[in-house]
Scaffold this motif. Sequence first.
Motif, PDB file in Angstrom:
ATOM      1  N   HIS A 115      21.602  12.056   0.890  1.00  0.00           N
ATOM      2  CA  HIS A 115      20.427  12.125   0.332  1.00  0.00           C
ATOM      3  C   HIS A 115      19.656  11.061   0.620  1.00  0.00           C
ATOM      4  O   HIS A 115      18.374  11.166   0.688  1.00  0.00           O
ATOM      5  CB  HIS A 115      20.515  12.443  -1.129  1.00  0.00           C
ATOM      6  N   ILE A 116      20.062   9.739   0.596  1.00  0.00           N
ATOM      7  CA  ILE A 116      19.404   8.720   0.826  1.00  0.00           C
ATOM      8  C   ILE A 116      18.776   8.777   2.350  1.00  0.00           C
ATOM      9  O   ILE A 116      17.902   8.490   2.592  1.00  0.00           O
ATOM     10  CB  ILE A 116      20.128   7.250   0.669  1.00  0.00           C
ATOM     11  N   CYS A 117      19.624   9.127   3.287  1.00  0.00           N
ATOM     12  CA  CYS A 117      19.266   9.270   4.505  1.00  0.00           C
ATOM     13  C   CYS A 117      18.098  10.453   4.831  1.00  0.00           C
ATOM     14  O   CYS A 117      17.041  10.268   5.515  1.00  0.00           O
ATOM     15  CB  CYS A 117      20.360   9.713   5.796  1.00  0.00           C
ATOM     16  N   LEU A 118      18.298  11.371   3.889  1.00  0.00           N
ATOM     17  CA  LEU A 118      17.225  12.383   3.945  1.00  0.00           C
ATOM     18  C   LEU A 118      15.844  11.713   3.486  1.00  0.00           C
ATOM     19  O   LEU A 118      14.903  12.038   4.034  1.00  0.00           O
ATOM     20  CB  LEU A 118      17.694  13.470   2.965  1.00  0.00           C
ATOM     21  N   ARG A 119      15.944  11.030   2.341  1.00  0.00           N
ATOM     22  CA  ARG A 119      14.785  10.357   1.998  1.00  0.00           C
ATOM     23  C   ARG A 119      14.053   9.584   3.040  1.00  0.00           C
ATOM     24  O   ARG A 119      12.815   9.380   2.999  1.00  0.00           O
ATOM     25  CB  ARG A 119      14.750   9.691   0.684  1.00  0.00           C
ATOM     26  N   LYS A 120      14.961   8.853   3.707  1.00  0.00           N
ATOM     27  CA  LYS A 120      14.549   8.026   4.809  1.00  0.00           C
ATOM     28  C   LYS A 120      14.018   8.507   6.162  1.00  0.00           C
ATOM     29  O   LYS A 120      13.549   7.833   7.105  1.00  0.00           O
ATOM     30  CB  LYS A 120      15.394   6.729   4.956  1.00  0.00           C
ATOM     31  N   GLY A 121      14.330  10.022   6.349  1.00  0.00           N
ATOM     32  CA  GLY A 121      14.152  10.511   7.530  1.00  0.00           C
ATOM     33  C   GLY A 121      15.230  10.349   8.644  1.00  0.00           C
ATOM     34  O   GLY A 121      15.078  10.906   9.836  1.00  0.00           O
ATOM     35  N   ILE A 122      16.269   9.796   8.097  1.00  0.00           N
ATOM     36  CA  ILE A 122      17.382   9.635   9.178  1.00  0.00           C
ATOM     37  C   ILE A 122      18.580  10.916   8.972  1.00  0.00           C
ATOM     38  O   ILE A 122      19.358  10.929   8.504  1.00  0.00           O
ATOM     39  CB  ILE A 122      18.292   8.190   8.918  1.00  0.00           C
TER      40      ILE A 122
END
Length: 672
Positions: free
Chosen positions: A528-535
């Motif tokens: 989910h962190i990667c999703l928020r950062k666009g990764i």
Amino acid sequence: MVSKAVRPEKRETTLRGRAIPVLLAIVSVALIFWLFRQKTHFLGDGYLWIKFLESGDFSRYWDLTALCLIYNGIHRFLNIIYPFGDVGMPVVATGISISSGLIFLIFAWKSARVLFTSINKTLFIFLAVLSSGSIMLFFGYIEAYPPVALAAMIYIYYGLLFLRGRTSLLAPAAALLLALLLHPSMAALFPGLLILCYLNRGKRPGWRRYFLVLTTSAAGCFILLYIFQQSGIFPGFFNESFLPLFDGSHLNRVPYPVLSKGSAADLLGEILLVCPVVVLVSAVFFRKGKMEEKGRSGRKGKSGAEDRSGTDGPSAEILFLLTVSVFFVLEFMVTNKLIGASRDWDIFASMALPMSMMTALLLLHYFRDRVAELIVFTFFIMILHTATWIGINASEEASLDRFSDLIENYSWSDYARGYANDELATFYLDRGDESRALDFSRKSIKADPGNIRYLYNAATRHMICNRHDETIRLYRRVLEKNPDYLEARLNLGTLFFNLDRLDEAGSEFLDAIRLDSTSAIGHEKLAHICLRKGIFGRAVGHFEKYLSIEPEDVDVRFELAMLLDRLDDSDGALRQLNRVLQLRRDDVSVMNNIGVIHCKRREYSDAVLIFDKALQLNPDQPSIHGNLARVHYLEGYYEMAWEHVFKAERLGGVVPPDLLSSLEAVMDRPAN
């Protein structure tokens, strides 16, 4: 009174069980246990145990894992067969306690019958067991110990049965394995198995040789403990799980070492608490003269058992029970260090079983002509013990007073006072009194600053109460003391994530999966962190790792499918959605998404099939009608497309304007 209370010896007969009386006895005892449960109040352990079971988070310790499987398995089974709603875990735990008690009483009576055919002597042995602290565990006690006490009683029964030649050594060995599986303290039963092996060879040592071997073994254990504590080998275990042997008790946050007056007084007090019948042994020293030794009476009952009232040297049964009792005492002399001067009676309770039976055998040996008086004395000890025990736990106020004594009494260990504050914090948080809960949490840290668990508990309670700054400070203190504390890293990372401090959250979760690559929550949060950062690529990797650990989490699998569709990986998206559909066969939302992906891939016939299947399950889905309208438009079936447009509009759905304009361009809107 004695003559009326006890059956005359000449009228003794072997009791014959009948279905109705036995059933009435079981129901009566269960009712007594239940009523006693209503009169007692357990302040802290019950809440912790129930929350632990309800979390489904099996411990890394084998005994808690085994107990969790048992409790949760029974919980699931009862909820399958019970048609009138959910059976709560507190009810299940109470039922297990009471059921363990009923089976315990059966084996206690059977053990007494193995020893004696005389009803009066059998009754005395049985009452001696009933006077022990183990019985208190069965008043619906919401903790892990009732099944443990039952396993210990089964072990003693089969040990006695083996000594009478009526079973093989495999039976007590299997009972020992069961007891060990439920609690590591049952290792004290193992020397009893060794003495059974020795006695099986037809040998029986005299008292002098027996005590020589016993004292040598005890001394050897103490020497080994001292070597391990001083050498630094496994210091986290031998220094944190055992009392220090001599000096240096301040290092372990306890008020005294093993070999001290304080330890002896504490242990004696614990023995009197869990086995009050032992006080009757003092009467032996006032007995004038010696009883003439008599051989076996040779009289056999229908069970085949014999009375062994007098033999040369210690009887095999006394040797067996005494060995188990002594090693229980030795074990509890050096363990349960963290409680120190306030040891857990419930852990000690199983020690009372062999000790009470051994005490009863000794009394019968020296007072064989006073059985009636022994029965009456033991009966009153049982009543006084049980009534007193219920009295000090009879209400929340009584339990709170008991814990307050731990807090205010500085003769207790640091851990004991910290433990009391921590339990009170749990108690008040469960009742929604956040200010008092947090206050007791802070006091638990102050009372025992060396205990990292209290620090972690305090941080978790502050997080529950949304005290974010203090939560972060406390979790960081935990990780300073132990960088490998996985739960602390996961909780701190979750807090950072909820506060949108993604870099700090990501750092904690990366450290968490380095500590445990199978940490499902760590991979999910990183995704989910990667999703928020666009990764998105890394997000896919973490989602896939999470699903390899938790393959039946359909929500995360659906989320991964939507991400793959967003990345134009329609094959991967369909694979994940079809897997979700296998787990949720009637989920029309999943079917709708599968149909949309088929439509994008121009697989119109597959899209129509899945949309029609979804409408068969739920025809009132405007979005599915709108999607079917688009598919039929793309196929060139304009009339069918308009038909689904009208159905979508009647259901309150909004048909996409681009679809309407495209349809109107190729076919005038029919009359609705």
